[in-house]
Design a protein around this motif. Structure first.
Motif, PDB file in Angstrom:
ATOM      1  N   MET A   1       0.722  -1.293   0.350  1.00 14.36           N
ATOM      2  CA  MET A   1       0.035   0.171  -0.220  1.00 14.36           C
ATOM      3  C   MET A   1       0.806   0.917  -0.054  1.00 14.36           C
ATOM      4  SD  MET A   1      -2.956   1.483  -0.063  1.00 14.36           S
ATOM      5  CE  MET A   1      -4.004  -0.093   0.600  1.00 14.36           C
ATOM      6  N   GLN A   2       2.457   1.127   0.171  1.00 13.99           N
ATOM      7  CA  GLN A   2       2.285   2.649   1.120  1.00 13.99           C
ATOM      8  C   GLN A   2       3.412   2.629   0.221  1.00 13.99           C
ATOM      9  OE1 GLN A   2       3.632   3.199   4.933  1.00 13.99           O
ATOM     10  NE2 GLN A   2       2.269   4.137   5.762  1.00 13.99           N
ATOM     11  N   SER A   3       3.889   1.262  -1.091  1.00 17.35           N
ATOM     12  CA  SER A   3       5.359   1.171  -2.066  1.00 17.35           C
ATOM     13  C   SER A   3       5.155   2.914  -3.026  1.00 17.35           C
ATOM     14  CB  SER A   3       5.065   0.418  -3.364  1.00 17.35           C
ATOM     15  OG  SER A   3       3.740   0.155  -3.576  1.00 17.35           O
ATOM     16  N   ASN A   4       4.125   3.333  -2.895  1.00 20.08           N
ATOM     17  CA  ASN A   4       4.614   4.361  -4.295  1.00 20.08           C
ATOM     18  C   ASN A   4       3.799   5.696  -3.295  1.00 20.08           C
ATOM     19  OD1 ASN A   4       4.632   3.277  -6.270  1.00 20.08           O
ATOM     20  ND2 ASN A   4       2.579   2.580  -6.852  1.00 20.08           N
ATOM     21  N   ALA A   5       4.315   5.588  -2.200  1.00 18.11           N
ATOM     22  CA  ALA A   5       4.025   7.013  -1.591  1.00 18.11           C
ATOM     23  C   ALA A   5       5.623   7.895  -1.182  1.00 18.11           C
ATOM     24  CB  ALA A   5       3.268   6.244  -0.157  1.00 18.11           C
ATOM     25  N   TYR A   6       5.235   8.856  -1.011  1.00 16.99           N
ATOM     26  CA  TYR A   6       5.831   9.829  -0.824  1.00 16.99           C
ATOM     27  C   TYR A   6       6.988   9.808  -1.322  1.00 16.99           C
ATOM     28  CZ  TYR A   6       3.823   9.507   3.944  1.00 16.99           C
ATOM     29  OH  TYR A   6       3.702   9.507   5.265  1.00 16.99           O
ATOM     30  N   GLY A   7       6.788   9.568  -2.464  1.00 18.51           N
ATOM     31  CA  GLY A   7       7.943  10.157  -4.082  1.00 18.51           C
ATOM     32  C   GLY A   7       8.384   8.417  -4.019  1.00 18.51           C
ATOM     33  N   ALA A   8       8.431   7.972  -3.586  1.00 16.61           N
ATOM     34  CA  ALA A   8       9.250   6.229  -3.640  1.00 16.61           C
ATOM     35  C   ALA A   8       9.611   6.015  -4.912  1.00 16.61           C
ATOM     36  CB  ALA A   8       8.757   4.787  -2.405  1.00 16.61           C
ATOM     37  N   PRO A   9       8.576   5.723  -5.879  1.00 15.49           N
ATOM     38  CA  PRO A   9       8.809   5.088  -7.132  1.00 15.49           C
ATOM     39  C   PRO A   9       9.901   6.908  -7.900  1.00 15.49           C
ATOM     40  CG  PRO A   9       6.311   5.805  -6.609  1.00 15.49           C
ATOM     41  CD  PRO A   9       6.926   6.259  -5.574  1.00 15.49           C
ATOM     42  N   LEU A  10      10.082   7.950  -7.795  1.00 15.36           N
ATOM     43  CA  LEU A  10      11.277   8.847  -7.674  1.00 15.36           C
ATOM     44  C   LEU A  10      11.858   8.438  -8.029  1.00 15.36           C
ATOM     45  CD1 LEU A  10       8.617  11.939  -8.004  1.00 15.36           C
ATOM     46  CD2 LEU A  10       9.011  10.028  -9.656  1.00 15.36           C
ATOM     47  N   ALA A  11      13.060   7.133  -6.508  1.00 15.15           N
ATOM     48  CA  ALA A  11      14.137   6.739  -6.600  1.00 15.15           C
ATOM     49  C   ALA A  11      14.847   6.657  -7.681  1.00 15.15           C
ATOM     50  CB  ALA A  11      14.087   5.879  -5.553  1.00 15.15           C
ATOM     51  N   GLY A  12      16.727   7.314  -7.321  1.00 15.92           N
ATOM     52  CA  GLY A  12      17.236   5.922  -8.121  1.00 15.92           C
ATOM     53  C   GLY A  12      17.760   7.358  -9.515  1.00 15.92           C
ATOM     54  N   GLY A  13      18.711   7.071  -9.869  1.00 20.16           N
ATOM     55  CA  GLY A  13      19.229   8.547 -10.855  1.00 20.16           C
ATOM     56  C   GLY A  13      20.636   8.650 -10.468  1.00 20.16           C
ATOM     57  N   ALA A  14      21.466   9.647 -11.269  1.00 24.54           N
ATOM     58  CA  ALA A  14      22.464   9.484 -10.583  1.00 24.54           C
ATOM     59  C   ALA A  14      21.537  11.391  -9.733  1.00 24.54           C
ATOM     60  CB  ALA A  14      23.682  10.074 -11.837  1.00 24.54           C
ATOM     61  N   PHE A  15      23.797  11.535  -8.719  1.00 22.17           N
ATOM     62  CA  PHE A  15      23.137  13.421  -7.910  1.00 22.17           C
ATOM     63  C   PHE A  15      23.155  14.189  -8.443  1.00 22.17           C
ATOM     64  CE2 PHE A  15      24.982  15.268  -4.254  1.00 22.17           C
ATOM     65  CZ  PHE A  15      24.033  16.060  -3.623  1.00 22.17           C
ATOM     66  N   ASP A  16      22.821  14.736  -8.466  1.00 22.11           N
ATOM     67  CA  ASP A  16      23.065  15.991  -9.335  1.00 22.11           C
ATOM     68  C   ASP A  16      23.042  17.498  -8.241  1.00 22.11           C
ATOM     69  OD1 ASP A  16      23.419  18.319 -10.455  1.00 22.11           O
ATOM     70  OD2 ASP A  16      21.255  18.187 -11.879  1.00 22.11           O
ATOM     71  N   PHE A  17      24.416  17.284  -7.503  1.00 16.93           N
ATOM     72  CA  PHE A  17      24.478  18.451  -7.060  1.00 16.93           C
ATOM     73  C   PHE A  17      24.089  20.210  -7.505  1.00 16.93           C
ATOM     74  CE2 PHE A  17      27.892  21.621  -4.882  1.00 16.93           C
ATOM     75  CZ  PHE A  17      27.141  21.090  -3.824  1.00 16.93           C
ATOM     76  N   VAL A  18      24.666  20.061  -8.889  1.00 19.00           N
ATOM     77  CA  VAL A  18      23.535  21.778  -8.586  1.00 19.00           C
ATOM     78  C   VAL A  18      22.264  21.604  -8.283  1.00 19.00           C
ATOM     79  CG1 VAL A  18      23.417  23.274 -10.850  1.00 19.00           C
ATOM     80  CG2 VAL A  18      25.735  21.585 -10.484  1.00 19.00           C
ATOM     81  N   SER A  19      21.635  20.797  -8.950  1.00 16.09           N
ATOM     82  CA  SER A  19      20.009  20.783  -8.660  1.00 16.09           C
ATOM     83  C   SER A  19      20.134  21.020  -6.953  1.00 16.09           C
ATOM     84  CB  SER A  19      19.110  20.032  -8.742  1.00 16.09           C
ATOM     85  OG  SER A  19      19.956  20.011 -10.605  1.00 16.09           O
ATOM     86  N   PHE A  20      20.831  20.510  -6.320  1.00 18.42           N
ATOM     87  CA  PHE A  20      20.824  19.691  -4.791  1.00 18.42           C
ATOM     88  C   PHE A  20      20.935  20.770  -4.167  1.00 18.42           C
ATOM     89  CE2 PHE A  20      22.440  18.568  -0.112  1.00 18.42           C
ATOM     90  CZ  PHE A  20      21.920  18.563  -0.073  1.00 18.42           C
ATOM     91  N   LEU A  21      21.848  21.591  -4.737  1.00 16.29           N
ATOM     92  CA  LEU A  21      22.190  23.068  -3.557  1.00 16.29           C
ATOM     93  C   LEU A  21      21.343  24.106  -4.301  1.00 16.29           C
ATOM     94  CD1 LEU A  21      25.716  23.539  -4.854  1.00 16.29           C
ATOM     95  CD2 LEU A  21      24.390  23.147  -2.038  1.00 16.29           C
ATOM     96  N   LYS A  22      20.032  24.208  -5.538  1.00 15.75           N
ATOM     97  CA  LYS A  22      19.375  24.809  -5.237  1.00 15.75           C
ATOM     98  C   LYS A  22      18.170  24.887  -4.948  1.00 15.75           C
ATOM     99  CE  LYS A  22      21.340  25.951 -10.539  1.00 15.75           C
ATOM    100  NZ  LYS A  22      20.974  26.289 -11.725  1.00 15.75           N
ATOM    101  N   LYS A  23      16.875  23.623  -4.699  1.00 19.65           N
ATOM    102  CA  LYS A  23      16.837  23.321  -3.828  1.00 19.65           C
ATOM    103  C   LYS A  23      16.082  24.285  -2.336  1.00 19.65           C
ATOM    104  CE  LYS A  23      16.348  18.073  -4.575  1.00 19.65           C
ATOM    105  NZ  LYS A  23      16.601  16.716  -4.193  1.00 19.65           N
ATOM    106  N   PRO A  24      14.754  24.850  -2.192  1.00 14.61           N
ATOM    107  CA  PRO A  24      14.758  25.867  -1.093  1.00 14.61           C
ATOM    108  C   PRO A  24      15.226  24.975  -0.456  1.00 14.61           C
ATOM    109  CG  PRO A  24      12.347  25.471  -2.829  1.00 14.61           C
ATOM    110  CD  PRO A  24      13.945  24.541  -3.311  1.00 14.61           C
ATOM    111  N   GLN A  25      14.577  23.865   0.031  1.00 12.44           N
ATOM    112  CA  GLN A  25      15.175  23.494   1.501  1.00 12.44           C
ATOM    113  C   GLN A  25      16.415  23.424   1.874  1.00 12.44           C
ATOM    114  OE1 GLN A  25      13.073  19.357   1.745  1.00 12.44           O
ATOM    115  NE2 GLN A  25      13.230  19.479   4.175  1.00 12.44           N
ATOM    116  N   THR A  26      17.446  23.093   1.157  1.00 13.45           N
ATOM    117  CA  THR A  26      18.801  22.974   0.991  1.00 13.45           C
ATOM    118  C   THR A  26      18.828  24.127   1.378  1.00 13.45           C
ATOM    119  OG1 THR A  26      18.621  21.189  -0.581  1.00 13.45           O
ATOM    120  CG2 THR A  26      21.309  22.650   0.291  1.00 13.45           C
TER     121      THR A  26
END
Length: 223
Positions: A1-26
Motif C-alpha cells: 500500500m505504501q510502495s508509491n507514497a512519499y515519492g518512492a517511485p522517483l528513487a534512483g538516478g544519479a545525484f545532481d549536486f547543482v540541483s540539490f543546492l538550488k532546492k529551497p530546503q537545502t
C-alpha cells in the motif's frame, strides 16, 4: 500500500549536486547552519566579559551565564542537526522504501518544529536580558548580532517546518489516491428453476407412483 507514497517511485538516478543546492530546503538548511555558527561562535568568543563590578568573566547578557549557556547549547545542537539533515536530504532521492522516507520526513517535521520553538525562546531570553544590560564593557555589536541571528533562525526553521509538513501531507495524499475499496462479490445468480406449488420445474414423478395408502390386495407367495 505504501510502495508509491512519499515519492518512492522517483528513487534512483544519479545525484545532481547543482540541483540539490538550488532546492529551497537545502538553502534554508545552509542558512540555519550558518546562523547557528554565528550565535554560538559569537557567544563563545565575545560573550563573556570582565565587568568592573565582578572580577570573573560573566555573560554579556546582563551577567546571566544561563542565557549565554542556552544560546551556545541551542546553536551547537542546531549546527549538528542541520549537518545531519543535509546528509539525509542528499541521500533521500536514493531511498526506495516508502517507510524509510516517511520516517525521515516525520523526523524532519518534528525536529524543525521543536527547533523553531527553541529558537523563539532563545530570542526572547537574549533580547530580554540585553534590554537590562547597562555594562559599558559589553561589546554591543556582538550582543546585537546574537539576538538578530537568533531571530533569523526562527524564520529559517519555521520555513523548514512548513516544507516538511508539505512533504508529509503529500505522502498522505499519495496513500489516499492509491486506496481502493475491496471488490464486492457479484450477487448470486438466479436459480435454474422456479418454485411452484407442485415443486421445482423439471421435477420427475417418482417411479413408485402407486398410492402407498391403498397398496391393493395382498397376494401370498406360491410355494
Amino acid at each position: 500500500m505504501q510502495s508509491n507514497a512519499y515519492g518512492a517511485p522517483l528513487a534512483g538516478g544519479a545525484f545532481d549536486f547543482v540541483s540539490f543546492l538550488k532546492k529551497p530546503q537545502t538553502i534554508l538548511r545552509c542558512l540555519s547552519w550558518l546562523f547557528a555558527i554565528v550565535v554560538f561562535a559569537t557567544i563563545t568568543a565575545e560573550g563573556y566579559v570582565n565587568s568592573h563590578m565582578e572580577p570573573e568573566a560573566t555573560c554579556m547578557f546582563n551577567h546571566r551565564d544561563s542565557a549565554c549557556g542556552y544560546g551556545v547549547g541551542i546553536g551547537v545542537l542546531a549546527f549538528l542537526v542541520c549537518v545531519g539533515f543535509l546528509v539525509l536530504d542528499a541521500y533521500f532521492p536514493q531511498i526506495s522504501n516508502a517507510k524509510e522516507r516517511k520516517y525521515i520526513i516525520v523526523g524532519d517535521l518534528v525536529f524543525s518544529g521543536v527547533w523553531t520553538f527553541l529558537w523563539f525562546i532563545c530570542f526572547c531570553v537574549l533580547a530580554n536580558q540585553w534590554s537590562w544590560t547597562n555594562d559599558p564593557a559589553v561589546p554591543g555589536d556582538a550582543a546585537r548580532a546574537v539576538v538578530a541571528f537568533s531571530f533569523f533562525s526562527i524564520l529559517t526553521w519555521g520555513l523548514l517546518s512548513y516544507f516538511a509538513y508539505e512533504r508529509y501531507r503529500q505522502g498522505l495524499s499519495d496513500l489516499d489516491r492509491q486506496y481502493t475499496d475491496p471488490a464486492v462479490d457479484p450477487p448470486y445468480p438466479p436459480t435454474p428453476y422456479t418454485t411452484g406449488s407442485s415443486g421445482p420445474a423439471g421435477y420427475q414423478q417418482s417411479p413408485f407412483s402407486q398410492n402407498q395408502e391403498n397398496p391393493g390386495e395382498y397376494q401370498p407367495p406360491t410355494y
